[in-house]
Design an enzyme around this catalytic site. Sequence first.
Site, mmCIF file in Angstrom:
data_model
loop_
_atom_site.group_PDB
_atom_site.id
_atom_site.type_symbol
_atom_site.label_atom_id
_atom_site.label_comp_id
_atom_site.label_asym_id
_atom_site.label_seq_id
_atom_site.Cartn_x
_atom_site.Cartn_y
_atom_site.Cartn_z
ATOM 1 N N ARG A 105 -38.060 45.342 34.495
ATOM 2 C CA ARG A 105 -37.886 45.705 33.099
ATOM 3 C C ARG A 105 -38.141 47.202 32.950
ATOM 4 O O ARG A 105 -38.977 47.770 33.644
ATOM 5 C CB ARG A 105 -38.847 44.929 32.186
ATOM 6 C CG ARG A 105 -38.486 43.468 31.990
ATOM 7 C CD ARG A 105 -37.204 43.311 31.179
ATOM 8 N NE ARG A 105 -36.907 41.923 30.845
ATOM 9 C CZ ARG A 105 -36.187 41.106 31.581
ATOM 10 N NH1 ARG A 105 -35.690 41.537 32.746
ATOM 11 N NH2 ARG A 105 -35.942 39.874 31.183
ATOM 12 N N GLU A 118 -32.174 49.853 26.140
ATOM 13 C CA GLU A 118 -30.888 49.652 26.820
ATOM 14 C C GLU A 118 -29.790 49.516 25.778
ATOM 15 O O GLU A 118 -29.873 48.606 24.935
ATOM 16 C CB GLU A 118 -30.931 48.399 27.706
ATOM 17 C CG GLU A 118 -31.857 48.521 28.880
ATOM 18 C CD GLU A 118 -32.049 47.237 29.660
ATOM 19 O OE1 GLU A 118 -32.673 47.285 30.733
ATOM 20 O OE2 GLU A 118 -31.580 46.171 29.188
ATOM 21 N N HIS A 121 -28.203 46.924 33.462
ATOM 22 C CA HIS A 121 -28.899 45.627 33.485
ATOM 23 C C HIS A 121 -27.922 44.493 33.808
ATOM 24 O O HIS A 121 -27.726 43.557 33.024
ATOM 25 C CB HIS A 121 -29.596 45.356 32.155
ATOM 26 C CG HIS A 121 -30.715 44.365 32.270
ATOM 27 N ND1 HIS A 121 -31.755 44.295 31.374
ATOM 28 C CD2 HIS A 121 -30.973 43.394 33.195
ATOM 29 C CE1 HIS A 121 -32.593 43.333 31.718
ATOM 30 N NE2 HIS A 121 -32.124 42.766 32.833
#
Length: 366
Positions: free
Chosen positions: A282, A311, A330
């Site tokens: 993360r 993000e 991601h």
Amino acid sequence: MQRVCYIQCVRRLCGLAQSSRLLKVTNIHRSLRQLQHNKIMEDNKPWALISEVGKQGYIEELMHVLKQHFHIICRKDFLQNPAVHGPKIQAMLIWNGLPAAEPSLLRLLPSLKVVANGGVGIDHLDLPYISSLGVKVTNTPGVVSDATADMAMGLLLASARRIVEGHQLAVDPNITNLSQSLMGIEVTGSTMGIIGMGHIGCKIAQRGKGFDMRILYHNRTRRSVEDERAVGANYRENVDDLLKESDFVMLAVNLTPETTDLISHRELSLMKPTATLVNISRGQVVDQDALVKALRSGTIRAAALDVTYPEPLPRDHPLLSLTNVLITPHVGTNTYATSRKMVQKMVDNALAAVNGQSIPNEVKPK
């Protein structure tokens, strides 16, 4: 004699016709019963709330898995008439963190039984609050591990061998001679230190072993001797020792209060100046201001990140302008095979909760 044969032939044909009609009637009855059964099954399917199809939501290719077991309603359609739809919804199926399980939304779902999350991390969910409503929370461990470990090694290799820079040079229309000065660093025989030796960490170690890497790891609890031998991993009780020894530091931890800013100025200063930081956990696990400073000053060689915070990063964030940083959006679990497995596991968990059965992957408050 001919007349007798003619009569017998006619009788046989009539018999065959009668049998054919009976068979057709039987088949029609069977089809009607099947349609009635299907309608009953369709009517009995529970309702589930999702974010959307496309964009940040589910890809169209996965929707048949959900629709086979649930009546599906998207958040946008739900909010147009929550009073009508809210009491019907028994499951919330979260994909890419959406729909956000906020109190304002949960209060509109009086019949909700389960929040089924796609993925392992549940740091975006207020577990104590959701559980206080009598709602179960589930995740999808196991099925994400291989794809995430593949991504981790992909980032490591791309950074070490400067693959993206090489591609950019190879396709640059202004390049007429390819320079041989694009030098990377050796992966084979190097040392990889994994922080977080859970299921994903072990899968990363397996892949590192395939590159004849020396594997170090730090974890809250030490793995068994058998687990260590299987991947050739050596335990470091003190994470500082791992940071000092590793050529590649791999972050594979869950986000918790203890792991937030786990890697900051002090930790980065302990790493080799030739080392690379790889993060597939993360974004909040790394102090990004400290990382920018370390990359600019040469405290470490490079960083390869599949996760950031937020993000996406603001378009003027300094990480985006550094040449020794590789960032992907991601996508650690973004393969068709893994996504299908995740959705199927979400469905299995949600159906179990809705039907009052034992839930395969329930996550309970600590």
